[in-house]
Design an enzyme around this catalytic site. Structure first.
Site, PDB file in Angstrom:
ATOM      1  N   THR A 197       0.853  -1.207   0.000  1.00  0.00           N
ATOM      2  CA  THR A 197       0.000   0.000   0.000  1.00  0.00           C
ATOM      3  C   THR A 197       0.881   1.246   0.000  1.00  0.00           C
ATOM      4  O   THR A 197       2.077   1.152  -0.318  1.00  0.00           O
ATOM      5  CB  THR A 197      -0.991  -0.027   1.176  1.00  0.00           C
ATOM      6  OG1 THR A 197      -1.953   1.015   1.004  1.00  0.00           O
ATOM      7  CG2 THR A 197      -0.320   0.138   2.529  1.00  0.00           C
ATOM      8  N   ASN A 198       0.334   2.393   0.333  1.00  0.00           N
ATOM      9  CA  ASN A 198       1.126   3.630   0.382  1.00  0.00           C
ATOM     10  C   ASN A 198       0.623   4.509   1.524  1.00  0.00           C
ATOM     11  O   ASN A 198      -0.291   4.121   2.252  1.00  0.00           O
ATOM     12  CB  ASN A 198       1.064   4.346  -0.974  1.00  0.00           C
ATOM     13  CG  ASN A 198      -0.358   4.673  -1.362  1.00  0.00           C
ATOM     14  OD1 ASN A 198      -1.041   5.432  -0.682  1.00  0.00           O
ATOM     15  ND2 ASN A 198      -0.839   4.047  -2.440  1.00  0.00           N
ATOM     16  N   HIS A 199       1.196   5.682   1.632  1.00  0.00           N
ATOM     17  CA  HIS A 199       0.921   6.523   2.813  1.00  0.00           C
ATOM     18  C   HIS A 199      -0.377   7.338   2.749  1.00  0.00           C
ATOM     19  O   HIS A 199      -0.656   8.094   3.671  1.00  0.00           O
ATOM     20  CB  HIS A 199       2.070   7.513   3.015  1.00  0.00           C
ATOM     21  CG  HIS A 199       3.339   6.865   3.458  1.00  0.00           C
ATOM     22  ND1 HIS A 199       3.446   6.159   4.621  1.00  0.00           N
ATOM     23  CD2 HIS A 199       4.567   6.818   2.878  1.00  0.00           C
ATOM     24  CE1 HIS A 199       4.677   5.704   4.761  1.00  0.00           C
ATOM     25  NE2 HIS A 199       5.378   6.085   3.702  1.00  0.00           N
ATOM     26  N   SER A 200      -1.129   7.234   1.663  1.00  0.00           N
ATOM     27  CA  SER A 200      -2.312   8.099   1.544  1.00  0.00           C
ATOM     28  C   SER A 200      -3.322   7.825   2.672  1.00  0.00           C
ATOM     29  O   SER A 200      -3.617   6.677   2.988  1.00  0.00           O
ATOM     30  CB  SER A 200      -2.991   7.865   0.190  1.00  0.00           C
ATOM     31  OG  SER A 200      -4.225   8.541   0.161  1.00  0.00           O
TER      32      SER A 200
ATOM     33  N   ALA B 264      -4.624   7.384  -4.241  1.00  0.00           N
ATOM     34  CA  ALA B 264      -3.253   6.955  -4.529  1.00  0.00           C
ATOM     35  C   ALA B 264      -3.356   5.488  -4.906  1.00  0.00           C
ATOM     36  O   ALA B 264      -3.408   4.605  -4.044  1.00  0.00           O
ATOM     37  CB  ALA B 264      -2.380   7.154  -3.306  1.00  0.00           C
TER      38      ALA B 264
END
Ligand code: CTP
Length: 401
Positions: free
Chosen positions: A211-214, A278
């Site tokens: 995943t990512n930081h969004s 994102a």
């Protein structure tokens, strides 16, 4: 005063009170509004088009086309142009037709296609006004959001005295101003939007994912702002801890693939999309059904491309609005311009991780708007303020005449 710079469409119907419409137009122009006038054929018997056109500083509209040269008067364009449509005087006949969707003149077709706030100032004899049918028609119009400026008591054209005299133009002007103050934010009434927000989650096995930081804060703020301006908003959301904004329909998804399917199923029938999520560009090529066990040495996960949601909408965009985001770390403007073209966006909201307070997580952002007409940079501000700028861009996109 809320009227400065506003576009007010005045509708005039066939009543003795039509002379007061001339004063109303003068009051509106004096307050700095741009005024256009649409009259019924009967109204012309009471006040001349020349008087109205001179006061409005614009030609008036009566017929669907100009019989002299065939020039088409589009009721849709008139409705789109107007910030407010005020019908003063409104006869019992016109009110009844409005209530039942009868569209046999330009004024009525304009009413049916107008997306702006609508106000009526009834004018008629006291018995007509107190007739239950007129009351029912007015109640029906009020129930669909038409603002009603009640007539006053006094001497009537018939010589009788009672309630039915059209309110004074100065009072109607004040009421329009108040209505616009309240409706200022309802600029996207009737528009349907998709907003994507948050991070997608790409599973590796039942335990792990990419995943990512969004956090979804920017997308949620945009959904909330669009809804507060009257738009019907579907928020397609990756996993976040945020509450659903008021008046927004939320559809939860996990992976890029799921987000793609959810968006694709809803794009038809929408007026615009804001792609704020994102989205993972890659997902594990194989998802293990059981937990992957460690072994000696390194391991590699093969990734495959996910569908580009924004680009797929851009490919079939037509005259809809499509807004995207670009979060960059270098060559910011060049990258944003590339995305504008590749994905057929109307606006790319660029933010750079090089700017303090911009990007993931926080409550602030610092953005540059990149369009085909150029770029505009804004200071560091609350995400809610950035959302307002984006919604204002949407307002102006839809405001064409
Ligand atoms: N986007 C999308 N679907 C994807 C990837 C991105 O809808 N699979 C949208 C994002 O929501 C954003 C915009 O496209 O509005 C930009 O995304 P980004 O991944 O930064 O752009 P790319 O063109 O994929 O470029 P790169 O990853 O090389 O920066």
């Amino acid at each position: 005063m809320a009227l400065k710079g506003k576009n007010i469409l005045v509708g005039v119907t066939g009543s003795i009170a039509a002379y007061k419409a001339a004063i109303l137009v003068r009051c509106l122009v004096k307050e700095g509004a741009s005024v256009r006038v649409v009259m019924t054929a009967a109204a012309k018997e009471f006040i001349t088009p020349l008087t109205m056109a001179t006061l409005a500083k614009n030609p008036i509209y009566v017929e669907f086309f100009n019989p002299e040269n065939g020039d088409w008067h589009s009721h849709v364009s008139l409705g789109e142009w107007a910030d407010c449509f005020v019908i003063a005087p409104a006869t019992a006949n016109t009110l009844a037709k409005m209530a039942y969707g009868i569209a046999d003149n330009l004024l009525l077709t304009t009413y049916l296609s107008a997306r702006c706030p609508v106000m009526v100032a009834p004018a008629m004899d006291l018995d007509m006004y107190s007739h239950p049918t007129t009351g029912e028609n007015l109640a029906k119009l009020a129930s669909v959001g038409v603002a009603i400026v009640e007539p006053e008591e006094g001497e009537l054209a018939s010589g009788l005295s009672g309630k039915g005299r059209m309110a004074e133009p100065e009072y109607i002007t004040e009421q329009i101003s108040k209505l616009l103050d309240g409706a200022e934010k309802k600029t996207l009434n009737g528009r349907r939007f998709i907003v994507t927000a948050g991070a997608t989650i790409e599973p590796i096995d039942p335990v792990r994912y990419i995943t990512n930081h969004s956090t979804g804060k920017m997308g949620y703020a945009i959904a909330e702002e669009l809804a507060s301006r009257g738009a019907e908003v579907t928020l397609i959301s990756g996993r976040t801890a945020l509450p659903t904004p008021k008046g927004v329909e939320r559809v939860d998804v996990l992976s890029a693939e799921e987000m793609y399917e959810a968006v694709k199923a809803r794009w038809e029938g929408c007026d615009g999309g804001v792609m704020c999520a994102a989205v993972a560009d890659y997902t594990p090529a194989e998802v293990s059904p059981v937990k992957v066990k460690k072994s000696e040495g390194d391991m590699a996960i093969r990734l495959r491309r996910t569908p580009d949601i924004a680009a797929s909408l851009g490919a079939v965009k037509g005259d809809r609005l499509l807004i995207g985001f670009a979060l960059e770390t270098d060559h910011e403007e060049e990258n944003a311009q590339g995305k504008l073209e590749r994905k057929n966006f109307d606006l790319v909201v660029l933010n750079s991780l090089r700017d303090k307070g911009a990007g993931f997580g926080g409550d602030t952002n610092k953005v540059t708007f990149v369009t085909r007409d150029g770029m505009e940079s804004f200071p560091l501000e609350q995400k809610s303020d950035v959302a307002r700028r984006i919604a204002a861009f949407a307002d102006s996109f839809f405001k064409k005449f």
